[in-house]
Design an enzyme around this catalytic site. Sequence first.
Site, mmCIF file in Angstrom:
data_model
loop_
_atom_site.group_PDB
_atom_site.id
_atom_site.type_symbol
_atom_site.label_atom_id
_atom_site.label_comp_id
_atom_site.label_asym_id
_atom_site.label_seq_id
_atom_site.Cartn_x
_atom_site.Cartn_y
_atom_site.Cartn_z
ATOM 1 N N ARG B 294 -0.937 7.786 -10.655
ATOM 2 C CA ARG B 294 -1.494 6.427 -10.687
ATOM 3 C C ARG B 294 -3.130 6.472 -11.072
ATOM 4 N NH1 ARG B 294 2.338 3.382 -6.603
ATOM 5 N NH2 ARG B 294 4.400 3.388 -7.916
ATOM 6 N N TYR B 434 4.396 2.596 -16.974
ATOM 7 C CA TYR B 434 4.887 3.842 -16.314
ATOM 8 C C TYR B 434 4.131 3.890 -15.035
ATOM 9 C CZ TYR B 434 1.809 7.012 -19.355
ATOM 10 O OH TYR B 434 0.817 7.525 -20.073
ATOM 11 N N GLU B 435 4.665 4.766 -14.160
ATOM 12 C CA GLU B 435 4.084 5.042 -12.850
ATOM 13 C C GLU B 435 4.168 3.789 -11.956
ATOM 14 O OE1 GLU B 435 3.992 8.137 -12.058
ATOM 15 O OE2 GLU B 435 4.101 9.017 -14.105
ATOM 16 N N GLY B 436 4.999 2.973 -12.170
ATOM 17 C CA GLY B 436 5.150 1.698 -11.444
ATOM 18 C C GLY B 436 4.269 0.546 -12.412
ATOM 19 N N GLN B 441 2.452 -2.333 -8.872
ATOM 20 C CA GLN B 441 0.995 -2.129 -8.097
ATOM 21 C C GLN B 441 0.685 -3.289 -7.419
ATOM 22 O OE1 GLN B 441 0.198 0.990 -8.448
ATOM 23 N NE2 GLN B 441 1.861 1.346 -9.801
#
Lengths: 590, 590
Positions: B294, B434-436, B441
């Site tokens: 992240r 991506y990555e959440g 977040q």
Amino acid sequence: MPSYTAPAKDMQFVLHDLLEISTQDVPGYSDMDAEFTGAIIDTLGQLATEVIHPLNMVGDRQGCTLENGVVRTPDGFKDAFDQLRDGGWTALDAPEEFGGQGLPYLSYTIAGEILSASNMAFNMYYGLTHGAASAILAHGTEAQKAKWLPKMHSCEWTGTMNLTEPHAGTDLGMMRTKAVPQTDGTYKITGQKIFISAGDHDMADNIVHLVLAKIEGAPEGIKGVSLFIVPKILVDDEGNLGARNGVSVGKIEEKMGIHGNSTCVMNYDGATGYLLGQEHKGMRAMFTMMNEARLGVGLQGYAQSEIAYQNALAYALDRLQGRDVTGVKNPDGPADPLIVHPDIRRNLMDQKSFVEGARAFTFWGATMIDRAHRLEDKDADGLISLLTPVIKGFLTDKGFEYATAAQQVYGGHGYIEEWGMSQFARDARIAMIYEGANGVQALDLVGRKLAQDGGKHVMAFFEMVKTFCKENDGDEMKGFVAPLKAASKDLQAAGMYFMQNGMKNPNAALAGSYDFMHMMGHVCLGLMWARMAKAAMEGLKKDGADRDFLEAKIATGRYYMARQLPATAMHLGRIQTGPETIMGLEATAF
Amino acid sequence: MPSYTAPAKDMQFVLHDLLEISTQDVPGYSDMDAEFTGAIIDTLGQLATEVIHPLNMVGDRQGCTLENGVVRTPDGFKDAFDQLRDGGWTALDAPEEFGGQGLPYLSYTIAGEILSASNMAFNMYYGLTHGAASAILAHGTEAQKAKWLPKMHSCEWTGTMNLTEPHAGTDLGMMRTKAVPQTDGTYKITGQKIFISAGDHDMADNIVHLVLAKIEGAPEGIKGVSLFIVPKILVDDEGNLGARNGVSVGKIEEKMGIHGNSTCVMNYDGATGYLLGQEHKGMRAMFTMMNEARLGVGLQGYAQSEIAYQNALAYALDRLQGRDVTGVKNPDGPADPLIVHPDIRRNLMDQKSFVEGARAFTFWGATMIDRAHRLEDKDADGLISLLTPVIKGFLTDKGFEYATAAQQVYGGHGYIEEWGMSQFARDARIAMIYEGANGVQALDLVGRKLAQDGGKHVMAFFEMVKTFCKENDGDEMKGFVAPLKAASKDLQAAGMYFMQNGMKNPNAALAGSYDFMHMMGHVCLGLMWARMAKAAMEGLKKDGADRDFLEAKIATGRYYMARQLPATAMHLGRIQTGPETIMGLEATAF
């Protein structure tokens, strides 16, 4: 695969509950009752859903190709264009004497949203034709009108606008395309134009290019520019197609989006052109097209947001992921639908409140154009002239922002082309750039339109907001009138700041121009929402009211007033910090 | 054609004037003096400028192809990857015992900006490997570390993260990929994973997939998920490559951007996997990768904005269009450069003030990671845990926004792919997802991180801001401290609102989570700017100071404080309107 459905109920609400068009005194409006506009929306909507929208992704994937000088449009475009033409959809608001149906401009706007939302790249072939025909109608001789318009209104021939050259975009005064007068009264046009949307294609028998060029010996700069009609194929006085003109396609640009539209480099090599309007007054004639085109581009902005929202909403209702923190909503499924999550709702409400507000704003703008044209209403003409850069700049900035937000609802799938959400954002992106980049719109608004006619139109605008607030200051409308008042006060304070500081230092106004354009956009949408809320509240008092729709309308308006309108304070704050932080740095110190 | 130059001067300022890293008490930092970091930046910067960046557009145009089960990367990628590997750039911060150089994590961040800005899709092959190696380092047995890490640190073998399945994205508990225990202690992994970046390619001898799967009979949901090492090619105990494992590529996704990276559908058909960490504790192990990832994604966001800004600035200095309204600046040319126009400057200052602030924020974050890892500093660990969703969410939202703004400087050329500005925006777009996704977040920040350890870390953050303001309340810093104080006060008021209302109704907090994430981003960048201004002011007092640079730094900071930081008031206002306008509408009424 994404889908599209014309938002009939909301369009009808705007036309008949908000704008009450059929009781307005505009010639032609009395015919446009709810049944009539409903028929337009339903019939064209069906064509859009079944024929035009399914080609949206095809156009994106295939793009246009240039082979041996011939431009091919994507599979299915020609057939769909035939259906559009055969349905009479391209001549709704054209004058009857030139083959049109004589309906008000507003009919074009209604159809335009449906066509643009369902397939923006496809609709541009017709949209550019409409703009070019408007310029010929306004500035052409009777002979020119008779020769070119009927075929353009039917889209048997399409049109283009040729302004930009490689080194001359916003600054058209630097253009180099030349026009050499011939003894027969025609001109030979030579030069290169770039970014010509619908510049060539295989869907029409002829293409009527409107080309800006400088007549030999013309004054320097923008005052030496004239406008010419330059057909792809020469047409004789009986309207028969003849020889190819000296017009060719240099290449098709590879773009971020609107791949289904052929954006061409056009080469003019001694092509025969016919002066449109007066010598050296080409910019005036071109502006007839550009103002209309700017409204059309603002519409494109929110139309992409509309279709993106439709699909984001469908996904949010369908996709199961996670659980409502306040309690399971879908106990029989493995998870709850996305729409239970507050931040997904926040995102959807941003989109919904923007699109519905933008539709009202644009349709209202179209009624001003009709008032200006059909009633010679100078106030309406001044007001739409003031609001055009706001419609163009604000609605395209936000249209792109929310098309991007809609993509976000899909998570990773939003980034994958086969889901179609990326295309809405990529297509929407151009609307912030063409027909005058949005920074130029802000400059037009603050540098020209505010002061036009002694500031009369902006004062009329403020007066309109004030009157509305005064007339609706009861408890019922409080949640709408109070924020609108506050936002309008912010906007006036910004205008005051420009007046007090802009005379000494023009940069004090210009450095704040972009913020001002956005503030004014918010005030306009705030005004629309307040009016829509009022119309919905009145609607609720009637028997047989569509309560669910009207209550949702009011709730959506409350969202906009509470969460979007207060942005005006931030913009005002920025403007009031003055130009120093923007202008202070030497160019070499960036 | 766009270009890229590593921003050496600004990076050095952040490292040595702002963070003063070589005097910090972190093991390894004393070696990282200005000469050393300067050498990293210059040497890697040269590789980026000359080799890696020129492949950025190649990668976008060609994309990756899948033929007969083999993924081919774009022309030139393999050679560039060899150069990256051979230069030792992929092992900067890896432990020496596993073939690395043992430098602090910060060195990875410096290199990461240069690599990501110059070619985001290319750098992901290495970036994913770094993340996978970190997870093995943190959770692997000694035998696993010895077996996998050295080859991964050299990027002879690359790594991937396999989380998402078609029906399970954010909600990983729904995943279906199965792991069946074998008598030899391994597992057979069967299932399909999607969106696997760098899932397969032709640049490494092996690919080490980290795969989340459920062991037969595991608990339902997220608590039954385990993490496995699943190599593309089996490796014996001596490290020799053996037979192909049951891993194959289903297809390569067609995406909006990062075409140079192969985003694969991965099929596992009874593939041999090795448990990494404990059974059913896969999420914990994966989070080691995800937190680092992240930060890396936040970096990608501002890195795309950095390269877009570099090219927008070059164009604004070069392109002649229009005249300065306050007086001609380029009398010998046909027009003045774009940069004379106030709104172009406003746009460039937005970009510049964001990128420089974001760099400071991210490098500062990297020092916290080093403190946490190398000093076991619990406060630093807590603070970076709090700030990770802000770095990821805010920097990628703004990174995309400003990459898009940079495109706007180019006018129509910004929309044409050959100019390269569209790619920066299209590539940057994925970082918001991506990555959440960024909404996740915001949920992580407000729903988890604020209350973590009894709210200790957020209180420490506020205390840090307060202390800074108190220690710097003189006249010189007034233009920085006053806005920072105001913004921090807004942020605290929002936190207070959540505390007072979120217990009764979690939606009161969650509906405001996105606004809170942005507020906090602004406060962090405001803090960075205030600190950078202070460092610059102190720098100016020294002999031989680079006055032009330091004065530009202060001017850029003033811009951010005056024009960006006040956004916190708008976000606070939105939060305080409460959740009703967001949660009120029935799902069916949208």
